[in-house]
Structure formats: structure tokens, C-alpha cells
Enzyme design. Structure first.
Site, PDB file in Angstrom:
ATOM      1  N   ASP A   1       8.122  -3.073  -5.790  1.00  0.00           N
ATOM      2  CA  ASP A   1       6.753  -2.638  -5.464  1.00  0.00           C
ATOM      3  C   ASP A   1       6.332  -1.431  -6.294  1.00  0.00           C
ATOM      4  OD1 ASP A   1       7.169  -4.565  -3.607  1.00  0.00           O
ATOM      5  OD2 ASP A   1       7.238  -3.222  -1.881  1.00  0.00           O
ATOM      6  N   SER A  29       0.844  -1.193   0.000  1.00  0.00           N
ATOM      7  CA  SER A  29       0.000   0.000   0.000  1.00  0.00           C
ATOM      8  C   SER A  29       0.883   1.248   0.000  1.00  0.00           C
ATOM      9  CB  SER A  29      -0.925   0.001   1.208  1.00  0.00           C
ATOM     10  OG  SER A  29      -0.189  -0.225   2.377  1.00  0.00           O
ATOM     11  N   SER A  30       2.055   1.165   0.628  1.00  0.00           N
ATOM     12  CA  SER A  30       2.920   2.342   0.692  1.00  0.00           C
ATOM     13  C   SER A  30       3.431   2.722  -0.698  1.00  0.00           C
ATOM     14  CB  SER A  30       4.088   2.123   1.661  1.00  0.00           C
ATOM     15  OG  SER A  30       4.861   1.032   1.250  1.00  0.00           O
TER      16      SER A  30
HETATM   17  C1  GLA Z   1       9.178  -5.354   0.217  1.00  0.00           C
HETATM   18  C2  GLA Z   1      10.089  -4.392  -0.540  1.00  0.00           C
HETATM   19  C3  GLA Z   1      10.410  -4.913  -1.933  1.00  0.00           C
HETATM   20  C4  GLA Z   1      10.895  -6.363  -1.891  1.00  0.00           C
HETATM   21  C5  GLA Z   1       9.968  -7.219  -1.038  1.00  0.00           C
HETATM   22  C6  GLA Z   1      10.492  -8.615  -0.851  1.00  0.00           C
HETATM   23  O1  GLA Z   1       7.915  -5.406  -0.372  1.00  0.00           O
HETATM   24  O2  GLA Z   1       9.505  -3.133  -0.634  1.00  0.00           O
HETATM   25  O3  GLA Z   1      11.349  -4.084  -2.545  1.00  0.00           O
HETATM   26  O4  GLA Z   1      12.212  -6.442  -1.448  1.00  0.00           O
HETATM   27  O5  GLA Z   1       9.731  -6.654   0.236  1.00  0.00           O
HETATM   28  O6  GLA Z   1      10.563  -9.289  -2.051  1.00  0.00           O
END
Ligand code: GLA
Length: 381
Positions: free
Chosen positions: A168, A123-124
Site C-alpha cells: 500500500d 487511506s491509511s
Molecule cells: C492490506 C495490507 C497490504 C496487503 C493487502 C492484501 O491492504 O496493508 O500490505 O497485504 O492488505 O493484499
């Protein structure tokens, strides 16, 4: 949602100039591989953040989080992380734009969404991408999607304190309906792989666990991997990240030394390779074969990378007992959040009933579950 965010904005600030939707993400396989410059296989989902934004005539920033019913204001001239979490995602991207030389003015923004918070659905990142995309429109900054992804990632580093990889923000910004993204986190080359939902559903089970030390533990994993790389480099100077390492190098340089670093690196090198094999299965339409790799990833994340927790382990092992589940594993950074399960469409109901009941027997609480579809990335509404 669009009408709702527009209405909330209207009540407070008048007509919004821009409305943007930016989705949460799932990741099928390739966990913690992004900051080790390996591959990931995420997709954007049909749960998203909506932002409505408009200019102000002064240099202030007025924010309202509709779902929390909380307001926050700051001055454009004094951008710094706050102890309240949610404003940081918006202030962080404003700060990045400033640092990259863009001239901003004050603005009002309202944010709402249906991405479950702290559930490992990013969500962030969705808030960061929504905010950047909206600001880019508002001031016609002419930014490309990839630059926005990089700035959003930097905002997370500097204002949320999580040294996250690029997955993400990339997935939220670049998602495409019914496709997963195979992203090479070293070259940033990517390809869309069609993901057929024929006969299957993606079901997430939410532990509801939110580990307070998750961000420091996350940063620690990153450091442990860097330590591993430095040790491997002593013998193999060409290795710049764990992406370049082989399992033989890990065995030769790390086995018998610091067992934690050895385990982290072993998981990582295996996972980078596992993703490649899993992609072959996906392209062949062999979802059962693909799912086997997901179970193996969970095992590695739990035993070697140690980012799971009891609730996630229980969910993954309950899923394994279900005939209708082709693959399951914890998803995202870990220490709580969701498992992702590939479930046969006609078995979804019985799977959910079984897992929820068995889980409740142990933890006295039924886990929430979400059936998600793969959807488009960040867009103007
Ligand atoms: C979080 C981080 C991503 C990734 C995942 C694990 O979501 O924001 O960059 O490293 O963990 O895969």
C-alpha cells in the site's frame, strides 16, 4: 482539494509551509502476497489524501482532520498510539522519524481527502505517505521514496497494529499515471506496466462493511503463513517464505495436517503463480484473459484464504453474471471494503444498475460505486 486544505490550515494556524498529495491505491491481482514476499500489481488512483503542514516554535503536534472535524494534539516527547484511529497514522510516522535519528520540532497539520475510509483503498497508507513526504520537505531531511515507504509501513505496524506488507505504501508513493506497478516484494525490484483504459473502466463497488476484527484476522493470516513456512522448511530448508514454495511442497508437507494452514498456503502459492500468468495476459492486451484470473483470485480468497465476507462474495458473483465485466474480485485486506471490477466502457451504466439493484434485493441497501483512474503517486503540491 489543495485550496481547501490550505484554507482549513490558514483558518487555524496561518500560512502552510508545505502541501502534499498522496493517493489511495487499487490492486489488480496478487492479494496478501506482499508479506509472503511474492508479487503484487497495484496502482495509485485519482482519489487522494492532502496534507498541509507547518512548523511550530514549540515541541507540540497539533492535528486537524478536516473531513471528520476533529482535532488532536500531542507532545513530540510523548509519542504513543491513541485510541482514536486517524491521529495514529501521523504520530506513527513522526515516531519513525525520531527512531531513525531525525531531529524534529513541533508542527501543525491539516488532513483532508476523498479516499473512501475502510473501503480497502488504503487511506491509511495514503495518510502515512503524505505525512512523511511533507515532513521530509518541511525539514529537508533528504529521504528517498523507498525509505519513506519502509518507515510508513513500520508506522502502520507499530501505531495501527496491522502487520501489513509493503504494497500500500509503495503504491501510494511510487504510483504513475496510467501504469500499474509490478512489484517483487522480496527484492523490491519493480516495473511499470502500461495499463490502457481504452474501452474499459475500473469500477469499485463498496460493501460499506467494516469488519471490527479485520486487523487481528489479518495478522492471524500472516501467522498461519509463517506456520506453513516452518513446516515446509523441515523438509525443504531452503524455503524462506511462501514465495520459495511450490504447490508440490505444499501438498507434500501440509496436506493432511492442519487444514487451515494448508488452505492458506495453497491459496498463496497459487496466487503468486497466478499473478505471473495474469501479467502475461496484461502485456498481450488480453483483458478478458486477465479478468479470468481475477475471478480465480476471488475464489481462492473466499474459500481458502477466508478473508472475504458474504457481501463481497455476492458482489463478485453478480459481476460474473454481467456480460460487460471482464474480471472482478474482492480487493485489499478483506473482511469488507470493495470489489474491483474491470468493465467494458460501454457497459458501465448497465453493470452498475444491475449489480446495485440485485445487491439491494439481498442487503436492502445499494452499494456505493467509484469509477477510478490510475494516477500519479505522492507529490508536492
Ligand atoms: C492490506 C495490507 C497490504 C496487503 C493487502 C492484501 O491492504 O496493508 O500490505 O497485504 O492488505 O493484499
Amino acid at each position: 482539494m489543495k485550496e481547501k486544505v490550505a484554507g482549513l490550515f490558514q483558518d487555524r494556524f496561518g500560512e502552510p509551509a508545505v502541501i502534499v498529495r498522496s493517493p489511495g491505491r487499487i490492486n489488480l491481482i496478487g492479494e496478501h502476497t506482499d508479506y509472503n514476499l511474492g508479487f503484487v500489481l497495484p496502482a495509485a488512483v485519482d482519489k487522494a489524501i492532502y496534507i498541509a503542514i507547518g512548523k511550530r516554535s514549540d515541541e507540540e503536534i497539533h492535528l486537524y482532520a478536516g473531513d471528520l472535524d476533529e482535532s488532536f494534539s500531542a507532545s513530540l516527547h510523548d509519542l504513543k498510539p491513541t485510541t482514536r484511529q486517524w491521529p495514529n497514522y501521523l504520530l506513527g510516522v513522526a515516531d519513525q522519524l525520531k527512531k531513525n535519528g531525525y531531529t524534529l520540532a513541533g508542527f501543525n497539520a491539516v488532513v483532508i481527502g476523498d479516499v473512501p475510509l475502510g473501503a480497502g483503498l488504503s487511506s491509511s497508507a495514503a495518510v502515512e505517505c503524505a505525512t512523511l513526504f511533507a515532513m521530509n520537505e518541511l525539514w529537508s531531511l533528504g529521504l528517498e521514496r523507498l525509505s519513506m515507504v519502509k518507515m510508513a509501513q513500520k508506522a502502520e505496524h507499530e501505531f495501527a497494529g496491522v502487520k501489513c506488507g509493503i504494497m500500500d505504501q509503495f503504491a501510494s508513493m511510487f504510483g504513475q499515471k496510467d501504469k500499474v506497478i509490478r512489484l517483487d516484494c522480496r527484492s523490491l525490484e519493480y516495473a511499470y506496466i502500461p495499463f490502457s483504459m481504452e474501452g474499459i473502466r475500473i469500477v469499485l463497488f463498496d460493501t460499506g462493511v467494516k469488519h471490527s476484527l479485520a486487523s487481528s484476522a489479518y495478522n492471524k493470516r500472516r501467522e498461519e503463513c509463517e506456520t506453513g513456512v516452518a513446516l515446509i522448511q523441515q523438509k525443504f530448508p531452503a524455503v524462506k517464505s511462501l514465495r520459495d514454495a511450490t504447490i508440490e511442497m505444499v501438498e507434500a508437507c501440509l496436506a493432511g495436517h492442519d487444514v487451515t494452514v494448508y488452505h492458506r498456503c495453497k491459496y498463496m502459492v497459487e496466487e503468486i503463480e497466478r499473478l505471473q500468468k495474469a501479467c502475461v495476459r496484461l502485456e498481450q492486451g488480453d483483458m478478458a484473459g486477465f479478468g479470468e484470473y481475477m475471478f480465480a483470485t476471488h475464489d481462492g480468497l473466499s474459500r481458502l484464504y477466508e478473508v472475504s465476507c458474504r457481501e463481497l462474495d455476492v458482489l463478485a458473483s453478480l459481476a460474473k453474471e454481467c456480460e460487460g465485466v471482464l474480471g472482478a474480485r474482492m480487493m485489499g485486506g478483506g473482511f469488507g471494503g470493495c470489489t474491483i471490477n474491470i468493465v467494458q466502457e460501454n457497459k458501465v451504466e448497465e453493470t452498475v444498475a444491475f449489480i446495485a439493484e440485485q445487491y439491494a434485493k439481498i442487503f436492502e441497501k445499494r452499494p456505493q460505486h467509484y469509477v477510478v483512474a490510475i494516477d500519479n503517486g505522492t507529490s508536492l503540491q
